[in-house]
Every structure is written in C-alpha cells, then in structure tokens.
Write a protein that holds these residues in place. Sequence first.
Motif, PDB file in Angstrom:
ATOM      1  N   THR A 145      50.846  83.390  60.880  1.00  0.00           N
ATOM      2  CA  THR A 145      50.868  82.787  62.213  1.00  0.00           C
ATOM      3  C   THR A 145      51.276  81.322  62.130  1.00  0.00           C
ATOM      4  N   VAL A 146      50.725  80.624  61.121  1.00  0.00           N
ATOM      5  CA  VAL A 146      51.133  79.234  60.890  1.00  0.00           C
ATOM      6  C   VAL A 146      52.626  79.177  60.574  1.00  0.00           C
ATOM      7  N   GLY A 147      53.100  80.106  59.730  1.00  0.00           N
ATOM      8  CA  GLY A 147      54.514  80.142  59.381  1.00  0.00           C
ATOM      9  C   GLY A 147      55.403  80.391  60.579  1.00  0.00           C
ATOM     10  N   VAL A 148      55.005  81.371  61.414  1.00  0.00           N
ATOM     11  CA  VAL A 148      55.775  81.671  62.630  1.00  0.00           C
ATOM     12  C   VAL A 148      55.787  80.456  63.550  1.00  0.00           C
ATOM     13  N   GLY A 149      54.622  79.786  63.645  1.00  0.00           N
ATOM     14  CA  GLY A 149      54.556  78.576  64.471  1.00  0.00           C
ATOM     15  C   GLY A 149      55.490  77.502  63.968  1.00  0.00           C
ATOM     16  N   PHE A 150      55.533  77.310  62.627  1.00  0.00           N
ATOM     17  CA  PHE A 150      56.427  76.305  62.058  1.00  0.00           C
ATOM     18  C   PHE A 150      57.893  76.669  62.296  1.00  0.00           C
ATOM     19  N   VAL A 151      58.208  77.952  62.171  1.00  0.00           N
ATOM     20  CA  VAL A 151      59.585  78.390  62.456  1.00  0.00           C
ATOM     21  C   VAL A 151      59.938  78.051  63.902  1.00  0.00           C
ATOM     22  N   GLU A 203      47.090  78.329  66.503  1.00  0.00           N
ATOM     23  CA  GLU A 203      46.292  79.554  66.480  1.00  0.00           C
ATOM     24  C   GLU A 203      45.943  79.952  65.044  1.00  0.00           C
ATOM     25  N   GLY A 204      46.949  79.941  64.162  1.00  0.00           N
ATOM     26  CA  GLY A 204      46.696  80.250  62.756  1.00  0.00           C
ATOM     27  C   GLY A 204      45.902  79.161  62.068  1.00  0.00           C
TER      28      GLY A 204
END
Length: 419
Positions: free
Chosen positions: A40-46, A267-268
């Motif tokens: 989720t953190v990765g998707v947010g950063f993307v 969220e993550g």
Amino acid sequence: MSVINTIIGLGAAVMMPIIFFVVGLIFRLGIGKSFKAGMTVGVGFVGVNMVINLLLDNLGPASKAMVNRLGMHLTVVDVGWPTASTIGWGTPIMAAVVVGFLIINAIMVVLKLTKTVDVDIFNYWIFLQVGATVFAVTKNFWFSTVFVWIIFAIVLKVADWSAPYIQKEYKLSGISFPHLAGMMWSPLAIGVNWVIDRIPGLKKVDFNAEKIQKRFGAFGEPVVLGFILGLIIGILAAYSPAKAISLAINVAAAMVLLPKMIGVLLEGLITVRDAAEKQLKKWFPNREFFIGMDTALLIGEPSVLASGLLLIPVAIVLALILPGNRMLPFADLASLTFLLALVTPFVRRNMFKMLITGAISIVIILYVGSYIAPYVTQSAVTSNIKLPADFTGISNMTGAVSGWVGWIAVEAGKLFNLI
C-alpha cells in the motif's frame, strides 16, 4: 553496501515497500499484513510520484520558457535535484556516511536521544551532497564524513522538536520529518512569522486554502485555484492559448490528485506505525517514537502547492534583478514546492507568510549557490558526473548545499584547511 545500493537503485517506490515490509515483520505485524501495508505504501508512492512527475513535466518546460523569454544568461546553472542526488550517492564518502547514519540513529534511539526512527533512506542524498561538497573543499575523507554525521544527529533532534507542530497542522500522528533541505527553512519561517505578527496591518493579512475557498466558493476550490495558477504560468511563459489551457488543466489535476495519492500512502504507513507503536511500548514503556518520512507527504496541502507555484515567477524575477547573482534558476524551478513543506506549520498555513519566507529563501539560495558553485561542480566531477562543456558552474535550488547549511559546510571546510 551492495545490498543498500541495489535497493536504492530501484527507487523510492520499490525501496519503501521493502523497508515497511521488514519494519512490519520486526514489529510483529505478521507476514500478510506487513506485505499488504508495504504494498500500500508502494502503491501510494507510485501514485504520488506519478502526480509529482505530471506536475514537474508540465511546469518544467514552462519555467524554462520563462527563463529563455527573459534572455537570462547566468553562469551557474541549477541542475536540479536528480543530478544532485546522483552526486551525493556517487561521492567517495557515501558508504561510510550511510552506515554511520544507520548506527547513529540506532544508538540515539536506544539511549533516548531521539524519538525518530528515520526510514527515509532515499533522501540521505541531501546529507551526502553536503558531505560531497565538504570533501571537494578539504579532500579529507574523515572530516567530511564526521561533519555530515554531526548534521544528521542534529537533524534527528530537530525532527523530534518540530514533530508536534507538523502533526498538529497536517493532522498527522506518529510521524516526523528529518528532511534537511526542508527543515533548513523552518527557522526562517519562525522569524518571518514573529516579525509580521508585530507589524500593524500586515499581521492581519491571512490567506490559506480554507479561507480562500470559503470566501470565493467554487473559485477557491483547489481544482479551480490550480487551473488559474497554471494559466498564469502559461501566459508568463508566452504559451499559445491551447498550450496554456493544457498546462492549467494538468496543474489543476495535480492539485486534486496529489492529496488523494498521499492518502493511499498514509493508509499503509499508519498500519505499520500503529504496530510499531504497540510493540515499542512493550519494549520501551513510557516512550514515544516517530517514523521519519519524506516531505513528499506534505506537499499535497493546497496552500503549499499554490504557494510553490507562485514562487516560480518570483524566483526568476529575483535571479534577474539581484545584484551579484550568478545562479540561473532552471531544473528545480518546478520543485520549489518542497521548500515550503516544513515552513507551513510555523506560519499556520498563511500563504502570505509562506511567500515572504519562500522569497527570502530564494534570495539566500541564489547568493549561496553562486558562492559555492566551484565546490559543487568539483563534487560532481569527483562523483564522475559528466557535465556539458559549456557549464562553468552548477548548483541546485532544492537541496541543502545552496542554503545556509551549504555555506556553513564550505566555510567549515575552509577553516579545516587552515588548521
């Protein structure tokens, strides 16, 4: 260091999920939840990077068009943070500095000297570039390394101190921002706030996103405000009507989408933070901890984005009129928003004070950037960066070397050479 270099080379969008997955496991979140939180953190950063790139890809050419339109021919070129990052990670002192950072942070946490656990490893480049510049001045490995270690320890302490103010203004909890380039301007914001609050008339001037929205209704919404600011920049860049409107729509899109993408990232982050907080209270009763993060989490605030956009023409005009300035604002013009992320909490999101602080920051950046350009250029050569033949000097606007920290670093290096 080979492992660290490999992870860093993958970029923040890949590095941060790995870090948060590992952190989740350490704090007994479980494999499944740790993986989900990390992803989720990765998707947010993307998402954040996509929106930021959308903004930079559109504002960059417009900013350069304004510079070219004014026929500015200054000898020190702002090469932007990507080049500055490469200089930092390529410096000979990199390995010792990074390992030192990890050890220093761990020791300070155990000895109760800091509450901040800095996971923002990607932005170590800001410290590393300062170290690379000191190394260019002194050619001394250990002086440059220890100098940056000391700065890192100080930044962790300042991150602890500033966290409550930032958390309150941005409605966050359990997070701090040991981000040297942004933190560098917080003291200036405090000073500007103090002075303006004591000037009759000026102290009543207060513009922020909520008040603008309340007063102007739909015309104060971030989407409309972004469109208007984008259109103004397009006009200043002498764009055709169609191109100016396209720029305006893309800026409006960034104003709307960036806070939403940051929400996904948070969220993550919050999932891991809650698990870490729970476990740390068991290991270290009656102690508080912060997760150190990138200021990219803060620039989705409408007041920050809007003020950053307004600083672009301000920076160009200042570079043009300041006597003795040799630095040409260029690649980092579209990234000026990052200068204001840690200014905002100390002026209570007042855009008038943010612009004043930002303008003074740019004056300092231009003069310091002009002064230390030979050493920054030498640090690029030492880091094996190939520069165009017509570049007589380089610097960058949104790192730390062109601020007062960079000036102190160079002067400390010169003093060391005299001893």
